[in-house]
Design an enzyme around this catalytic site. Structure first.
Site, mmCIF file in Angstrom:
data_model
loop_
_atom_site.group_PDB
_atom_site.id
_atom_site.type_symbol
_atom_site.label_atom_id
_atom_site.label_comp_id
_atom_site.label_asym_id
_atom_site.label_seq_id
_atom_site.Cartn_x
_atom_site.Cartn_y
_atom_site.Cartn_z
ATOM 1 C CB SER A 1 -79.364 30.852 38.114
ATOM 2 O OG SER A 1 -80.356 31.784 37.713
ATOM 3 C CE LYS B 1 -83.756 30.482 37.186
ATOM 4 N NZ LYS B 1 -82.954 31.691 36.946
ATOM 5 C CB SER C 1 -79.771 33.961 35.578
ATOM 6 O OG SER C 1 -78.885 33.888 36.665
#
Lengths: 483, 477
Positions: free
Chosen positions: A153, A78, A177
């Protein structure tokens, strides 16, 4: 079956038996990414040459010596996890050119195990969002239905794993997330106990809630990757100093005697009937295999979203204040004074959702409002913790839907922030209480995956992984989506 | 109307720990810009602070030394504001629960003791420094100072005027030095203070509106700033104006202060608990151990010097307020053989003079307590004269530390033999009949001249007291 479709534990075994090389695996995954990226858009940065070079080096080096089980396995990261020498943008214009001079703790572990980093994955800007639509750079599409969001996210982390453009990935979870995109994309995602994975190098959103965790297509891979990244770190004052077992070795799908708590509050209004049915069906299956179902109550859940958005925004308003144009990243042009430079840089550098939360956080911390908002939210947090403690006197794990619905359409919730926030209803309490939770695929509704969430006591990741493992045994491991 | 000035002080002292408060960078002053920095103290994204425990220990010691309650369980908070020298855009500090609170120090002014309340002492991090360079349009920033540990010591509004404020600052400084927790170098900014001033009619029990002054960089500057501000407020009141609660900036060169911001413009720092750090917990045993490590502090020393060693209040204070002097004095007393009063006289006169003139610290010179005691003992035993003692002192400072050799080479042995003195005196009297007549004619200052001639004739070796006695005996005989 192509190499990119295989799980990390299968590839690990093939590597140790020399049935394939890391270079071949890496190439397969990168080629898959090349094919799927135009449709999925999971990556912000792909490091093809570096990854292949590292895989080749590894193949030469590791012929003789002992290898980590994850050595040579491609992984996507990420884009809010600091990678030395590699762009780390947090999907924000503010950090469009930011290259960290150091590695996050988890990257030291990933590199130390000789995993192959394929690139950096798309996300909602600074991890604020539930659809990855808040990325400054691009939208990510759900591989199961390209018109739908992958969740957020960590949308890139979930979509890449689902599409087969990464074998496993790292995400971060502040209010859901990891679990929400895992649920939407039909993969396994673990939000670890607060303090079990070092946050050093994770660009902070809400320090008291953030936690890095693994995403994978199956529970075994998830357990392997979690085992790699957990552990004490002296650089993180909130890191727990304790020993961890070998989670992958400890996997056991026998649920006999496992007490599964079902909280009515997570199966009420706002959660799709089809989702409830799908989740309960998976739970009933476990019951048939010897698990015991216990009804529990977590009444403060109804205040959780409010408390979550107050606490997380308050911390975010402070954590994101350092992005001021002075030292790195974006700086506006044509300013007239220091204040003007700050204002223009932050107005132009942050997206709408980030600005909304900074304003919200600034407001709740301001003098005269602190007690009414931040302090009250912290009191709600205490209630939530207490109710979980009481619940865990009656059960070993709590089962809930990971999301109130399946993946929604791109653009569907963009005009309505509160509707978007409501998508986090099943996940935020876990972060508030610092507990571990896992989302595991438990079925499909109209071709879209549904995630079952298990919540556990602090540091009970093995129990959660085992429960998820049992569900996976019943449903079958997720495969890389074909499209 | 007669007014009274009320002063409260917020003193920031940099602690002299080896490393910074939240990272492992060196805590050092005056090094090349941006060399003592790392991703943590420059607030790079993703970095986290970890607390240097020494900082807590030092602050607890200061708390003990100022009679504070120690909050052995407390937290750290973020103080949020934007400025280029603050790379995280927040300072980690302590808000509602300071490490130490409810203490006091006793100050001594004109022989009277006064108690000044300490509201609180908390730990926090220092910010960097803005640099302005003519060759560059704009500003530069040096982050070396970012993360240098500070304690902020907040007093009660217990001081009445600038002299008390100065005495309070001197007392704090000497305590910091005694504890060896701060370098206390004003010129390097290791102690800085914000000054709160208000005035009220004498006898009133209510406080006036207070004005805070920033940018006060020296103790003498603090006195000037207080006097200026008190006058400004009194003049305003006399004109019938009201005092506004505001922050003003002191300009020491101009000797004036200027409005920085009014109460309405006061910054909202949005304090909240620092989520990256865990609760500070100092076990009670450790709190006690730190208390036991506290040396005898200046006030206790002064009292002991006066009571047990017979020093005057002034001398005791002069010795005690300066740590190097005090250390030398204590060592000399311990070495013994001579009177504390004489030791004190030597330290306050010759030793201090030397230090002031050369700017050196005692530790940088060959002088030791043993050598100083030896000189004083020789004088007390009449083996050398006082002036010979000074000669020896200078020789020692020049690196010549063998006192017997100096005495031998310079012929400094004092002549105290009766017959030898008698001979010297007789010779001088015989050669100075005019002075003898002058004295007898009433010009008594001729006595000094005659004794001086005796000293000269003996090359300074004659015991001056014996010479004087013999001369007088002859003159009056």
């Amino acid at each position: 079956m192509e190499l990119y479709e295989k799980s990390a534990h299968e590839l690990s075994e093939m590597l140790s038996k020399k049935e394939c090389s890391s270079e071949e695996i890496t190439l397969s995954v990168l080629d898959r990414a090349e094919a799927t990226e135009p449709k999925v858009g999971a990556y912000l940065t792909i490091c093809r040459e570096e990854a292949l070079k590292k895989a080749r080096e590894l193949d030469n080096r590791l012929t003789k010596q002992a290898r980590h089980p994850l050595a040579g396995i491609p992984i996507g990261i990420k884009d809010n996890i600091s990678t030395k020498g590699l762009l780390t943008t947090c999907a924000s214009k503010m950090l469009y050119n930011y290259v960290p001079p150091f590695d996050a703790f988890v990257m030291e572990r990933v590199n130390g195990a000789d995993m192959i980093v394929t690139g950096k994955l798309n996300m909602d800007e600074f991890a604020m969002g539930s659809s990855t639509e808040n990325s400054h750079f691009k939208k990510t599409h759900n591989p199961h239905d390209l018109d739908r969001v992958p969740g957020g996210s960590s949308g890139g982390s979930a979509a890449a794993v689902a599409a087969g453009s990464a074998v496993v990935s790292l995400g971060s979870d502040t209010g859901g997330s990891i679990r929400m995109p895992a649920s939407y994309c039909g993969v396994v995602g673990l939000k670890p106990t607060y303090g079990s994975v070092s946050r050093y190098g994770l660009v902070a959103f809400a320090s008291s809630l953030d936690q890095i965790g693994p995403l994978a297509r199956n529970v075994t891979d998830c357990a392997m990757l979690y085992g790699l990244i957990c552990g004490h770190d002296g650089m993180d004052a909130t890191s727990a100093d304790r020993e961890y077992p070998d989670f992958a070795k400890g996997l056991n799908s026998n649920v006999k005697g496992l007490k599964i708590g079902i909280p009515a509050e997570y199966f009420g209004e706002g959660v799709d009937e089809s989702v409830k049915t799908s989740v309960m069906a998976a739970v009933r299956e476990l019951e048939k295999q010897g698990a015991e179902i216990v009804e529990i109550s977590l009444p403060s859940t109804k205040y959780a979203l409010n408390a979550y958005y107050i606490i997380s925004s308050a911390e975010a308003s402070s954590n994101l204040a350092r992005f001021d144009g002075v030292k790195y990243g974006y700086r506006a042009e044509g300013y007239e004074s220091l204040t003007d430079m700050y204002e223009k840089t932050r107005s132009e550098g942050f997206g709408d959702e980030v600005k909304r939360r900074i304003m919200l956080g600034t407001f709740v911390l301001s003098s005269g409002f602190f007690d009414a908002y931040y302090k009250k939210a912290k009191l709600v947090a205490l209630d939530i913790v207490r109710e979980f403690n009481e619940a865990f006197e009656k059960c070993d794990v709590i089962a809930t839907p990971a999301t109130p619905s399946t993946a929604f359409r791109l653009g569907e919730n963009m005009g309505d922030p509160t509707k978007m926030y409501a998508a986090d209803i099943c996940t935020v309490t876990v972060n508030i209480a610092g507990l571990p939770a896992i989302s595991v695929p438990c079925g499909n509704i109209a071709g879209l995956p549904v995630g079952l969430q298990f919540i556990g006591r602090k540091f009970s990741e093995q129990t959660l992984l085992n429960a998820a493992f049992a569900v996976e045994k019943n449903i079958g491991e997720a495969a890389a989506v074909n499209f | 109307m007669e007014y009274e000035t009320v002063v409260g002080l917020e003193v920031h002292a940099e602690l002299n720990t080896k490393t910074k408060i939240y990272c492992n960078c060196r805590n050092a002053f005056g090094l090349e810009v941006n060399t003592q920095i790392c991703p943590i103290c420059t607030g790079m994204p993703g970095t986290l602070p970890t607390l240097n425990e020494k900082v807590v220990e030092y602050a607890v010691k200061m708390g003990h030394a100022t009679n504070c309650t120690i909050n052995n369980i407390c937290k750290q908070d973020r103080k949020n504001y934007f400025y280029p020298d603050l790379p995280k855009a927040y300072q980690i500090s302590q808000s509602d629960i300071p490490l130490c609170e409810h203490g006091y120090v006793d100050i001594m002014l004109n022989g009277e003791e006064k108690r000044i309340g300490i509201t609180r002492i908390h730990i926090e991090e220092d910010a960097g420094k803005m640099l302005h360079n003519d060759s560059f349009q704009g500003s530069l920033v040096d982050f070396n100072r970012c993360g240098v540990p500070l304690i902020e010591i907040v007093s009660e509004p217990d001081m009445r005027g600038s002299e008390e404020a100065k005495a309070y600052l001197d007392t704090l400084k000497s305590i910091l030095q005694y504890l060896d927790i701060s370098d206390c170098k004003m010129e390097q900014g290791s102690i800085r203070c914000d000054v709160n001033v208000s005035v009220r009619p004498k006898g009133s029990s209510e406080f006036g509106k207070r004005v805070e002054m920033k940018n006060v960089n020296s103790f003498s500057g603090a006195m000037r700033a207080i006097d200026y501000e008190a006058n400004r407020q009194i003049e305003a009141l006399e004109r019938g104006e009201e005092i506004n609660q505001e922050t003003r900036r002191w300009d020491d060169q101009k000797g004036q202060n200027f409005l920085l911001r009014s109460k309405e413009d006061a910054q909202d720092y949005r304090y909240f608990p620092e989520p990256d750090l865990s609760t500070i917990y100092v076990p009670l045993e450790k709190v006690e151990r730190l208390k036991a490590e506290i040396p005898e502090l200046p006030n206790a020393k002064i009292k002991r010097y006066v009571r047990e060693l017979g020093l005057s209040q002034t001398d005791a204070q002069l010795i005690a307020e300066n740590l190097p002097r005090c250390r030398l004095f204590d060592e000399c007393v311990k070495t013994g053989g001579c009177s504390p009063k004489n030791i004190s006289n030597w330290i306050l006169a010759d030793v201090s003079k030397y230090m002031n003139e050369t700017g050196k610290d005692i530790s940088e010179t060959p002088l030791t307590a043993g050598l100083l005691c030896e000189i004083i003992t020789l004088i007390e035993q009449n083996k050398i004269s006082n002036s010979s003692g000074k000669v020896i002192f200078e020789e020692i400072m020049a690196g010549n530390t063998d006192i017997n050799k100096i005495i031998g080479e310079k012929g400094l042995t004092q002549i105290s033999d009766n017959s030898a003195i008698e001979k010297i005196v007789n010779d001088v009297l015989a050669a100075n009949q005019k002075s003898v007549d002058d004295y007898r004619g009433g010009k008594t200052n001729a006595l000094g001249y005659l004794v001086g001639q005796c000293m000269k004739a003996s090359k300074g070796q004659a015991n001056p007291a014996m010479c004087k006695e013999l001369v007088l005996k002859y003159l009056n005989g």
